[in-house]
Enzyme design. Structure first.
Site, PDB file in Angstrom:
ATOM      1  N   GLY A  19      38.767 -11.272 -74.517  1.00  0.00           N
ATOM      2  CA  GLY A  19      39.495 -12.206 -73.661  1.00  0.00           C
ATOM      3  C   GLY A  19      39.456 -13.624 -74.208  1.00  0.00           C
ATOM      4  O   GLY A  19      38.669 -14.449 -73.745  1.00  0.00           O
ATOM      5  N   TYR A  20      40.293 -13.881 -75.190  1.00  0.00           N
ATOM      6  CA  TYR A  20      40.382 -15.249 -75.722  1.00  0.00           C
ATOM      7  C   TYR A  20      41.669 -15.922 -75.242  1.00  0.00           C
ATOM      8  O   TYR A  20      41.639 -16.933 -74.569  1.00  0.00           O
ATOM      9  CB  TYR A  20      40.345 -15.250 -77.262  1.00  0.00           C
ATOM     10  CG  TYR A  20      38.968 -15.062 -77.894  1.00  0.00           C
ATOM     11  CD1 TYR A  20      37.848 -14.731 -77.133  1.00  0.00           C
ATOM     12  CD2 TYR A  20      38.796 -15.220 -79.272  1.00  0.00           C
ATOM     13  CE1 TYR A  20      36.600 -14.555 -77.721  1.00  0.00           C
ATOM     14  CE2 TYR A  20      37.551 -15.053 -79.866  1.00  0.00           C
ATOM     15  CZ  TYR A  20      36.457 -14.714 -79.088  1.00  0.00           C
ATOM     16  OH  TYR A  20      35.235 -14.539 -79.684  1.00  0.00           O
TER      17      TYR A  20
ATOM     18  N   GLU B  27      36.615 -12.212 -91.119  1.00  0.00           N
ATOM     19  CA  GLU B  27      37.873 -11.790 -90.512  1.00  0.00           C
ATOM     20  C   GLU B  27      39.061 -12.345 -91.290  1.00  0.00           C
ATOM     21  O   GLU B  27      40.104 -11.725 -91.410  1.00  0.00           O
ATOM     22  CB  GLU B  27      37.892 -12.298 -89.062  1.00  0.00           C
ATOM     23  CG  GLU B  27      39.176 -12.061 -88.306  1.00  0.00           C
ATOM     24  CD  GLU B  27      39.295 -10.643 -87.760  1.00  0.00           C
ATOM     25  OE1 GLU B  27      40.293 -10.384 -87.109  1.00  0.00           O
ATOM     26  OE2 GLU B  27      38.398  -9.813 -88.007  1.00  0.00           O
TER      27      GLU B  27
ATOM     28  N   ASN C  90      51.065 -18.323 -88.371  1.00  0.00           N
ATOM     29  CA  ASN C  90      51.186 -18.800 -89.748  1.00  0.00           C
ATOM     30  C   ASN C  90      51.450 -20.310 -89.813  1.00  0.00           C
ATOM     31  O   ASN C  90      51.084 -20.959 -90.794  1.00  0.00           O
ATOM     32  CB  ASN C  90      52.284 -18.017 -90.470  1.00  0.00           C
ATOM     33  CG  ASN C  90      51.811 -16.617 -90.830  1.00  0.00           C
ATOM     34  OD1 ASN C  90      50.798 -16.144 -90.294  1.00  0.00           O
ATOM     35  ND2 ASN C  90      52.506 -15.964 -91.736  1.00  0.00           N
ATOM     36  N   GLU C  91      52.047 -20.849 -88.768  1.00  0.00           N
ATOM     37  CA  GLU C  91      52.236 -22.302 -88.737  1.00  0.00           C
ATOM     38  C   GLU C  91      50.879 -23.000 -88.642  1.00  0.00           C
ATOM     39  O   GLU C  91      50.648 -24.023 -89.298  1.00  0.00           O
ATOM     40  CB  GLU C  91      53.123 -22.698 -87.544  1.00  0.00           C
ATOM     41  CG  GLU C  91      54.605 -22.362 -87.729  1.00  0.00           C
ATOM     42  CD  GLU C  91      54.912 -20.864 -87.704  1.00  0.00           C
ATOM     43  OE1 GLU C  91      54.135 -20.099 -87.083  1.00  0.00           O
ATOM     44  OE2 GLU C  91      55.920 -20.466 -88.317  1.00  0.00           O
TER      45      GLU C  91
END
Lengths: 374, 383
Positions: free
Chosen positions: B124-125, B242, B367-368
């Site tokens: 839950g982020y 990650e 990606n931005e």
């Protein structure tokens, strides 16, 4: 990744080679030197050629027992990247890849080998012809009884070279011959390229030339040398792209508009990142190819990966140098700014030995042929 | 206990490969969706018996204790064989946090339950107002006696409808001067009144993602991991590995293989324009792999990765998207058709690949955002 990190991931001997090559070229002068040579008519600096020779540059990929350093193409790539950074017009890739690439495979005992390695002379290589389809295999230029007849096209390094290694046909197949630059019956038609260098069209009418090698070995050695030069030209484009990017990055950090450096605008930042990523991908891909070519002898593998390298490097260099002009704004269009020299050099190196679309086709066709063979 | 790190890379790869090839069920290879636990439970039991559920955890907590180089090999083999990562949020995210920041009691209680999948975790982020700007989260947890009381909403919670527990970042000090401060890391059971899970139907018609609503839901105070209000730094501390995983070439490589067999069956290679597009995409993947190898070598030398690793994610995800767009190109008039298209003896779900590629440029920091990171941390651009 910082420059130091990149260097630390390289083998120690290549790292040392890179450092000494960089010092040598930087001492000779960067883009200003390239501009002066261009303005002086597109030759190169014979003194620097001798210095490069002393440092072992030309013989880097020539085996030790043939008078070279025996460090392989990966080392040649290191030097080519450094040549690209300072856009040096000296015939480094031409010599390492093509002229010495041919001689070391066909006639390693010939005295011209030592002269090329020693930087005493340079030799241009005339192997292509303007034939329908432009296929390199179509050779109509004839050699008989010690004389050449016919023509050759797209010869680079004409200005300043003492002679030509010419691939011709004789009655029993291909032949490699040497014609002196001032030989009788040789007409050289030069067209100036964007970077000030010349592209030569040669026509021979009974021009005396000395036979160096003949038979199937000539075609095989030519294909291998062209693959070497193709991959090395890719490395030169990688160095060129990196430096063009650095120049542009410095510019957008300092150029102010609307009271801020333009590099603080997100759209500029994202474009800069994309160019940087493109540069890193090209560097990784091209270095991998050069290392692979050193450990691989099968031309069915070497030739297409050389194409992979050139396709990648041309795609990156085109995009980076063209966007560099845009990011410089109007001054990028002015000849007095250095960035244009990089654009022009990239145009010439991209066209030489095949552009990206050409090499993608070569690579893909080889992949298909390999698949069909399995 | 085997010291995997003492093995040569080649031997280790061989061992991992043999196990996957021998034991992983054929019908679960290269699953196009995220499985519910029941679907993959049998495999999980096998992995658990082997002691291979948590390759990155230290051996003392029941992991394999792999170093970065071996871990990379493990994941590479997993992806090569199409081994589904299963329900690994517990292993990948919450376990390492408990190992690093948890109390002895938390370690003793939670870690074995993660390995056995007795508890199944979701993350839950994200929140409606806090995606890439994660620190903007608003879900609150207030201390009330022995419990925290939670109110708010999480979104894009992968497989929340198949989870028993949620680990979450919550705001515990709304008055903190910076929004990154005042955030805590909390574990909570899902099976209670006040927790409401709703699935989100995606563009592709899937329901892997959920919204989770908290209305006075409770969790005991001992479920706080690490210090109160220090959750942000803790969550960030674990992102390093990650970041190379998310930039690995495998997704794009697999898609390229699919594209090739599909396009061949469709005769798309007769078209020189398609051939060039394919060659571009294939070279993009090959050269990405060369760049990936450079970062992997850094890990293998024991170095830590810098911010520049973000470039892998940008390149490979955008490349993945282009490949799936080429599948649509090769499908021609079938390019809008739902479900598998049969070509010769291959069956390819063109749109499933296309949809699967969409969120890759969004998740893990869009990606931005990655470009913002690179422009500041690597290129040193101002502002």
């Amino acid at each position: 990744m910082t420059q130091t990190d990149i260097l630390s991931s390289e083998q120690e001997d290549l790292r040392l080679l890179r450092e000494s090559a960089r010092t040598l070229f930087e001492r000779a002068g960067g883009s200003e030197r390239a501009r002066k040579l261009r303005d002086a008519g597109g030759g190169f600096d014979a003194e620097l050629v001798r210095e490069l020779a002393e440092a072992g540059v030309f013989g880097v990929a020539v085996p030790e027992d043939q008078g070279g350093l025996g460090m392989g193409l990966a080392a040649g790539g290191v030097i080519a990247e450094e040549v690209g950074r300072v856009i040096a017009p000296e015939p480094v890739v031409l010599t390492i890849g093509l002229s010495l690439g041919l001689l070391r495979r066909l006639c390693p005992d010939h005295p011209k080998m030592a002269q090329l390695i020693g930087g005493e002379i340079s030799l241009a290589v005339a192997w292509q012809e303007r034939v329908p389809g432009g296929a390199p295999a179509d050779v109509t230029c004839r050699y008989a009884e010690g004389r050449l007849t016919g023509s050759k096209a797209w010869v680079v390094g004409v200005t300043g070279s003492q002679g030509f290694l010419v691939v011709a046909e004789q009655d029993d197949g291909p032949v490699l011959v040497l014609a002196e630059a001032d030989a009788d019956g040789l007409v050289i038609d030069k067209r100036t390229q964007a970077d000030g260098s010349s592209l030569g069209e040669l026509s021979f009418s009974g021009t005396p030339a000395a036979e160096l090698a003949s038979g199937g070995a000539v075609s095989a050695a030519l294909a291998e040398a062209v693959a070497d030069a193709t991959a090395l030209a890719a490395a030169e484009l990688v160095g060129l792209s990196e430096r063009a990017f650095e120049i542009t990055l410095n510019y957008i950090k300092t150029r102010e508009q609307f009271d801020k450096p333009i590099g603080s605008f997100q759209v500029i930042q994202h474009r800069a990142v994309d160019l940087n990523v493109m540069c890193e991908v090209a560097q990784a891909g091209v270095r991998e190819v050069l290392a692979h070519m050193d450990s691989e002898t099968d031309p069915k593998v070497r030739n297409p990966i050389a194409s992979r390298a050139k396709a990648r490097a041309v795609t990156a260099a085109k995009k980076i140098t063209r966007d560099a002009i845009q990011l410089h704004g109007a001054v990028g269009y002015a000849d007095e700014f250095d960035i244009g020299l990089y654009l022009n050099r990239a145009l010439v190196l991209s066209a030489w030995l095949g552009d990206d679309a050409y090499h993608r086709r070569i690579w893909f066709d080889a992949r298909e042929a390999e698949g069909a063979a399995q | 206990m085997t010291d995997w790190n003492a093995m040569s890379d080649a031997d280790f790869r061989k061992e991992v490969r043999q196990f996957f090839e021998a034991e992983y069920p054929e019908e679960l290879r290269h699953l196009p969706h995220r499985p519910k636990f029941a679907e993959i439970e049998h495999w999980h039991r096998k992995l658990h018996a082997k002691g291979w559920v948590a390759p990155a955890w230290p051996a003392e907590f029941g992991g394999m204790g792999l170093n970065a180089a071996k871990l990379l090999i493990f994941y590479e083999e997993q992806q090569r064989w199409g081994v589904n990562r299963g329900r690994d949020m517990g292993v990948q995210m919450v376990g390492p946090l408990i190992i690093k920041f948890g109390t002895q009691e938390q370690k003793d209680y939670w870690l074995p339950r993660i390995l056995s999948c007795e508890d199944i975790w979701c993350q839950g982020y994200s929140e409606p107002g806090a995606g890439s700007d994660l620190a903007n989260l608003r879900t609150r947890a207030e201390i009330d006696g022995v419990d925290f009381v939670i109110n708010g909403q999480k979104i894009w919670t992968t497989m929340a409808h198949d989870a028993t527990h949620i680990f979450m970042l919550v705001r515990t000090d709304p008055d903190a001067p910076k929004k990154q401060q005042g955030i805590s890391f909390l574990l909570a059971p899902m099976d209670q009144p006040g927790v409401d899970v709703r699935t989100i139907t995606t563009l592709s018609g899937d329901t892997e993602f959920c919204e989770v609503f908290f209305d006075d839901a409770r969790t005991p105070r001992e479920n706080l991991v690490g210090e109160l209000n220090k959750g942000w730094t803790m969550a960030k501390a674990l992102l390093s590995f990650e970041r190379i995983f998310i930039g690995s070439p495998s997704l794009a490589q697999n898609a390229l293989g699919q594209l090739e067999s599909f396009a061949r069956g469709r005769g798309a290679f007769d078209d020189p324009v398609f051939r060039d597009h394919f060659a571009q995409a294939a070279l993009d993947v090959e050269d990405h792999a060369a760049l990936y190898a450079r970062f992997a070598d850094q890990l293998k030398r024991g170095e830590t990765l810098g911010a520049d690793v973000s470039m892998l994610k940008i390149w490979v995800t955008e490349c993945f998207q282009r490949i799936t767009e080429l599948m649509i190109e090769a499908a021609g008039p079938d390019g809008g058709a739902i479900g598998p298209l049969q070509v010769g003896n291959v069956s390819v779900d063109v749109l499933a690949s296309f949809y699967k590629a969409r969120p890759t440029t969004i998740y893990g920091g869009s990606n931005e955002i990655q470009r913002n990171i690179l422009s500041k941390a690597v290129l040193g651009l101002p502002g």
